[in-house]
Design a protein around this motif. Structure first.
Motif: not given
Length: 261
Positions: A101, A133-134, A136-138, A140, A142-143, A145-146, A169
């Motif tokens: 990332d 696609l970690p 712990h970010e799913l 929210g 943010t992953a 989006d990236r 992760g």
């Protein structure tokens, strides 16, 4: 064993089925997975001589098995080229390259697309970006989006396939994505969007028997099964009996590899 199949409607509206692959780390694991009926392997090794030896072993054991290799993450385009070159003639059908990332993700993807076009012209392996696609970010988003941004670039660059890593992760909690409530709806939407653009989408994830139906609902083109079992040192262990139990579920999908050759 017979390879169970499940029919579904693909992104083109045609009846389609998903392919499962097995992540392996040794020649012993590769042989066991092929005996279990795997039509695809993902080698979690990067040494060219080991890749070449396992590819030769598998080709002698069975026909039609797609063999992929996952590289360690490279921090620069120069490092990626240095790691890729010795593997291009090692016998794999596909080489997966984690982008990470960082700010280097887009340059790495563009280089990968350029090299993939070259390999396509000479009958070489497909080069596939791994989009993390970690878990712990799913929640929210943010992953996602990236990854959506990188996926748009992959479409523009004409890449043949991408691999979505849902285990990033999550080394200590394999399959953690299935325990999220609610399950992230943007992941299957991303899969459908990529398929609609003509890109083959693989998902790398640990899956229990009870998770198979939900994975099928997401309808990727392939799924790389990551081992949930660990030994005393915490390293993944391929338990063929457990694998067979999962794959005997009548909903388990399977089809011949699309990228081989």
């Amino acid at each position: 064993m017979d390879n169970p199949r499940i029919d579904r409607q693909g992104p083109t509206g045609k009846e389609d089925v998903m392919r499962w692959q097995v992540a392996v780390r040794s020649s012993q694991d590769a042989a066991a997975a092929v005996r279990a009926g795997a039509l695809g392997l993902e080698l979690q090794v990067a040494a060219p001589e080991r890749v070449r030896a396992i590819c030769t072993q598998v080709r002698n054991q069975a026909d039609g098995v797609l063999i992929g290799v996952t590289l360690p993450q490279a921090g620069s385009t120069a490092a990626l080229q240095a790691r890729l070159q010795p593997l291009l003639e090692a016998g794999a059908d596909r080489i997966a390259v984690p982008l990470g990332d960082a700010a280097t993700a887009a340059p790495l993807l563009r280089l990968l697309a350029t090299l993939d076009r070259r390999e396509r012209g000479r009958g070489g392996p497909a080069l596939v970006p791994v989009l993390a696609l970690p878990v712990h970010e799913l929640a929210g988003g943010t992953a996602v989006d990236r990854v959506e941004s990188l996926a748009s670039l992959a479409r523009a660059e004409g890449l043949r396939a991408v691999l979505l890593d849902l285990e990033a992760g999550a080394a200590d909690t394999p399959g953690a994505v299935w325990r999220l409530r609610p399950l992230p709806a943007r992941v299957p939407a991303l899969i459908r969007a990529l398929q609609g653009a003509g890109i083959e989408v693989g998902v790398q994830v640990a899956v229990r028997r009870e998770d198979i139906g939900r994975l099928v609902d997401w309808a990727p083109d392939s799924a790389t099964l990551v081992c949930q079992e660990r030994d005393a040192q915490g390293d993944p262990v391929l338990d063929v009996d457990r694998l067979l139990e999962r794959l005997r579920d009548p909903r388990t999908p399977q089809r011949q590899p699309a990228l081989a050759g």
